[in-house]
Design a protein around this motif. Structure first.
Motif, PDB file in Angstrom:
ATOM      1  N   SER A  44      25.948  68.725  24.711  1.00 48.51           N
ATOM      2  CA  SER A  44      25.940  67.309  25.059  1.00 48.51           C
ATOM      3  C   SER A  44      25.709  66.471  23.816  1.00 48.51           C
ATOM      4  CB  SER A  44      24.859  67.017  26.100  1.00 48.51           C
ATOM      5  OG  SER A  44      23.592  67.276  25.551  1.00 48.51           O
ATOM      6  N   GLY A  45      26.231  65.265  23.825  1.00 48.72           N
ATOM      7  CA  GLY A  45      26.055  64.372  22.682  1.00 48.72           C
ATOM      8  C   GLY A  45      27.150  63.336  22.614  1.00 48.72           C
ATOM      9  N   CYS A 172      22.554  76.721  32.249  1.00 45.59           N
ATOM     10  CA  CYS A 172      23.188  76.652  30.931  1.00 45.59           C
ATOM     11  C   CYS A 172      22.169  76.705  29.802  1.00 45.59           C
ATOM     12  CB  CYS A 172      23.951  75.341  30.769  1.00 45.59           C
ATOM     13  SG  CYS A 172      25.306  75.134  31.907  1.00 45.59           S
ATOM     14  N   GLN A 173      22.621  77.275  28.700  1.00 41.93           N
ATOM     15  CA  GLN A 173      21.872  77.135  27.449  1.00 41.93           C
ATOM     16  C   GLN A 173      22.319  75.786  26.874  1.00 41.93           C
ATOM     17  OE1 GLN A 173      19.693  79.024  25.930  1.00 41.93           O
ATOM     18  NE2 GLN A 173      19.800  78.473  23.758  1.00 41.93           N
ATOM     19  N   LYS A 174      21.353  74.881  26.666  1.00 42.58           N
ATOM     20  CA  LYS A 174      21.733  73.512  26.307  1.00 42.58           C
ATOM     21  C   LYS A 174      21.572  73.217  24.816  1.00 42.58           C
ATOM     22  CE  LYS A 174      18.993  72.333  29.765  1.00 42.58           C
ATOM     23  NZ  LYS A 174      19.067  73.525  30.615  1.00 42.58           N
ATOM     24  N   PHE A 175      22.561  72.516  24.276  1.00 41.28           N
ATOM     25  CA  PHE A 175      22.478  72.053  22.888  1.00 41.28           C
ATOM     26  C   PHE A 175      22.798  70.573  22.809  1.00 41.28           C
ATOM     27  CE2 PHE A 175      23.431  76.617  21.975  1.00 41.28           C
ATOM     28  CZ  PHE A 175      22.262  76.882  21.277  1.00 41.28           C
ATOM     29  N   GLN A 176      21.956  69.864  22.122  1.00 43.43           N
ATOM     30  CA  GLN A 176      22.166  68.425  21.982  1.00 43.43           C
ATOM     31  C   GLN A 176      22.792  68.156  20.606  1.00 43.43           C
ATOM     32  OE1 GLN A 176      21.474  65.692  24.058  1.00 43.43           O
ATOM     33  NE2 GLN A 176      22.338  64.443  22.397  1.00 43.43           N
ATOM     34  N   PHE A 177      23.954  67.541  20.608  1.00 46.49           N
ATOM     35  CA  PHE A 177      24.628  67.186  19.352  1.00 46.49           C
ATOM     36  C   PHE A 177      24.149  65.815  18.881  1.00 46.49           C
ATOM     37  CE2 PHE A 177      28.391  70.122  18.750  1.00 46.49           C
ATOM     38  CZ  PHE A 177      27.919  71.082  19.640  1.00 46.49           C
ATOM     39  N   SER A 178      24.013  65.660  17.564  1.00 46.88           N
ATOM     40  CA  SER A 178      23.548  64.368  17.052  1.00 46.88           C
ATOM     41  C   SER A 178      24.705  63.581  16.453  1.00 46.88           C
ATOM     42  CB  SER A 178      22.503  64.556  15.957  1.00 46.88           C
ATOM     43  OG  SER A 178      22.062  65.866  15.886  1.00 46.88           O
ATOM     44  N   LEU A 179      24.455  62.282  16.280  1.00 52.80           N
ATOM     45  CA  LEU A 179      25.403  61.465  15.523  1.00 52.80           C
ATOM     46  C   LEU A 179      25.419  62.017  14.104  1.00 52.80           C
ATOM     47  CD1 LEU A 179      24.519  57.861  16.721  1.00 52.80           C
ATOM     48  CD2 LEU A 179      26.674  59.074  17.079  1.00 52.80           C
ATOM     49  N   ILE A 180      26.562  61.927  13.456  1.00 54.83           N
ATOM     50  CA  ILE A 180      26.671  62.532  12.129  1.00 54.83           C
ATOM     51  C   ILE A 180      26.211  61.548  11.062  1.00 54.83           C
ATOM     52  CG2 ILE A 180      28.276  63.594  10.489  1.00 54.83           C
ATOM     53  CD1 ILE A 180      29.887  64.338  13.141  1.00 54.83           C
ATOM     54  N   PRO A 181      25.295  61.991  10.171  1.00 53.15           N
ATOM     55  CA  PRO A 181      24.794  61.089   9.134  1.00 53.15           C
ATOM     56  C   PRO A 181      25.932  60.516   8.285  1.00 53.15           C
ATOM     57  CG  PRO A 181      23.568  63.146   9.144  1.00 53.15           C
ATOM     58  CD  PRO A 181      24.716  63.325  10.078  1.00 53.15           C
ATOM     59  N   LEU A 182      25.759  59.253   7.908  1.00 50.68           N
ATOM     60  CA  LEU A 182      26.785  58.530   7.166  1.00 50.68           C
ATOM     61  C   LEU A 182      27.273  59.269   5.923  1.00 50.68           C
ATOM     62  CD1 LEU A 182      27.715  55.227   7.208  1.00 50.68           C
ATOM     63  CD2 LEU A 182      26.685  55.515   4.994  1.00 50.68           C
ATOM     64  N   GLU A 183      26.305  59.784   5.143  1.00 47.47           N
ATOM     65  CA  GLU A 183      26.670  60.447   3.884  1.00 47.47           C
ATOM     66  C   GLU A 183      27.604  61.639   4.129  1.00 47.47           C
ATOM     67  OE1 GLU A 183      26.088  59.611   0.799  1.00 47.47           O
ATOM     68  OE2 GLU A 183      24.720  57.929   1.167  1.00 47.47           O
ATOM     69  N   LYS A 184      27.340  62.350   5.237  1.00 45.59           N
ATOM     70  CA  LYS A 184      28.170  63.527   5.536  1.00 45.59           C
ATOM     71  C   LYS A 184      29.575  63.118   5.928  1.00 45.59           C
ATOM     72  CE  LYS A 184      24.587  66.805   6.296  1.00 45.59           C
ATOM     73  NZ  LYS A 184      23.808  67.655   7.170  1.00 45.59           N
TER      74      LYS A 184
END
Ligand SMILES: [Zn+2]
Length: 568
Positions: A44-45, A172-184
């Protein structure tokens, strides 16, 4: 050759290429190494953060034929890896939850799940936007999840995990996706432009990355749209307006006008932004973000360097310029702009609140007027001070001749001299008897006037409640606002409003009255008390039926706006 979008062309093909989701990648790799792979995963994210890309890499890792078991580095060469990369694998079933949300689709899925994989080790179902499934579809899916065949793995992706039913979530095995840092994002875009052989400034790469709001997919598709333009035109200005992005140079200029307190240029600049067809609300947001850099710079250079996400060039210029502004000033302008943003939602216009914020920040404050006025006032009553001779003469004159009239008396509210109560008394005596009577009558009925106005035009009465009748001459009443309330004065001063006010006062006083509005430092700034001006009860912007209340109607009337609820 067929054109392939950057988002597709540069889609990560192995765990190492995934950016910004290291925590998820590490956990998945560990699961593979420990041979502890769940039946179902939920990614999710926010959109465009790599959920389905990672799901495909995971599917490759599960099925790679380079070894006899799932691997953490899929080879990318075996039949399975190649088919998955091409999207032709029969055993990787990608379902879009948004368009296959019904029970029939899930029933078909349940039937197919039972069949062994055609070729690969596992059948992997990737269901994107899984929260879109209907309740019946969820229930059917749940049955499959309760007893999944050993050869099946599910990977669900969703931007709205709270809309997925708990019984599914718990399996479910849950994973939280983050917003991607600007520099990346900037780094990724840089590597793409390098491969593509496109010359592009850092400034623009940062602007694109910021505009993408942490979504790598959005950043890549913005870049996709841009590259042909860069190749063709090459002009930065065109590109920024093309994307509807506010570039750092523009923001830097505006910040400069604010810091140098150059109101004229600041207002002209707003006008130009509007005429250039840029979205003012994007501009205000970008400006607030840009001014945040000054805030950080005032806190400490170290914090500034660590937390700002602008190009090196802009960083240097901000550090230099920030010397000319104090921390409290930065806080104030940011506060005012945030206030303007909030007001703009209610009024459905950004321009007026933005201009108001700029004027409030740049124009000298009432307290400064007061200080100056007090100085002059002290001067005028100091009998031992030779410089006040002229004023004293005037006072004597007015003492001796009650009928004395002229500009000297009529413009008293426009002068910067703060009058003592004694002086005011004298001035009152200077008017004709009729004028005095009229002014006293208006003063006596002022509250009645405001109250009557509230019943018809709440907003106008609110603005007018900040003012006071000052003087009258030949049936024209001068009504004063404090210098700080110039905005309210401007609102009541429109021809339509003046006529309304004149008619109402004329009706109450039973004689033809004209009004003239002036700014005066004799009047202290007040705040509009909405609850009071609405009558006995305090009301919110919209009543329970979702309709704008009378006060908002009046505001819209004043500004010519429309009412929008939050949902719209
Ligand atoms: Zn392979």
């Amino acid at each position: 050759m067929e054109y392939i979008a950057f988002a597709l062309k540069y889609r990560p093909q192995n765990f190492e290429e995934v950016i910004g989701q290291e925590h998820v990648v590490v956990s998945i790799k560990n699961a593979i190494l420990k041979k502890h792979i769940h039946h179902a995963y939920l990614f999710s994210g926010p959109r465009g953060t790599g959920k389905t890309s990672l799901a495909r890499i995971f599917a490759k890792a599960l099925n790679c034929e380079s070894e006899n078991a799932p691997v953490i580095s899929p080879c990318g060469k075996c039949v399975s890896c190649v088919e998955i990369a091409k999207g032709t694998s029969l055993d990787i079933i990608e379902i879009d939850g948004a368009s296959n949300r019904g029970i029939d689709e899930i029933r078909t899925l349940r039937e197919n799940v039972k069949l062994s994989p055609a070729h690969a080790r596992y059948k992997v179902y990737i269901i994107d936007e899984v929260h879109m499934l209907t309740q019946e579809a969820f229930n059917a899916l749940l049955k499959t999840l309760e007893e999944p065949p050993a050869h099946v793995k599910f990977i669900f992706a969703t931007t709205h995990p709270h809309k997925v039913i708990p019984t599914i979530l718990s399996r479910c095995q849950k994973f939280q996706f983050s917003l991607i840092p600007l520099e990346k994002i900037v780094d990724k875009l840089k590597s793409i432009t390098k491969i593509e052989g496109v010359k592009i400034t850092d400034n623009l790469l940062y602007a694109i990355s910021r505009a993408s709001g942490g979504s790598i997919r959005d950043a890549e598709s913005l870049l996709d749209q841009l590259v042909p333009v860069i190749v063709e035109k090459g002009s930065i200005e065109d590109i920024f307006s093309f994307l509807g992005i506010i570039d750092e140079d523009t923001l830097g200029k505006m910040a400069g006008f604010i810091i140098n307190k150059d109101l004229q240029s600041a207002l002209d600049f707003v006008d130009r932004v509007v005429k250039d067809g840029k979205d003012l609300s994007i501009f205000v947001n970008a400006l607030i973000e840009y001014l945040r850099n000054f805030l950080l710079a005032k806190v400490s250079v170290k914090t500034f360097k660590a937390l700002t996400d602008i190009s090196t060039q802009s960083k240097e210029s901000i550090l230099k310029v920030s010397a000319s502004i104090t921390l409290s000033q930065v806080l104030k302008i940011i506060d005012l702009l945030i206030e303007a943003k909030e007001l703009s939602h209610r009024l459905n216009t950004v321009r007026i609140p933005l201009e108001l914020a700029l004027v409030k920040f740049i124009l000298p404050q009432e307290s400064e007027y007061k200080k100056t006025a007090e100085k002059i006032s002290n001067l005028s009553v100091d009998k031992n001070n030779p410089s006040s001779k002229e004023i004293k003469t005037e006072i004597k004159l007015s003492d001796s001749d009650i009928k004395l009239e002229g500009d000297f008396n009529m413009d008293e509210d426009d002068s910067s001299v703060k009058k003592t109560p004694l002086q005011q008394e004298h001035q009152a005596e200077n008017k004709t008897e009729d004028d005095c009577l009229l002014l006293n009558e208006v003063k006596a009925k002022w509250q009645e006037i405001i109250t009557n106005m509230q019943k018809v035009r709440v907003a106008i009465s609110s603005h007018l409640s900040l003012s006071e009748p000052l003087s009258s001459s030949a049936n024209i009443i001068k009504i004063g606002f404090s210098n700080k309330d110039y905005f309210h004065k401007e609102i009541v001063e429109t021809a339509k409003n003046v006529k309304f006010i004149e008619d109402l006062i004329s009706k109450i006083l039973n004689k033809k009255i004209g009004v003239k509005f002036v700014l005066s430092d004799k009047i202290a700034s007040k705040t509009i008390d909405i609850s009071q001006s609405n009558g006995a009860s305090t009301q919110s912007a919209a009543d329970s039926s979702g309709q704008p209340n009378e006060f908002i109607n009046e505001l819209m009337d004043t500004f010519g706006g429309q009412f929008h609820t939050e949902d719209e």
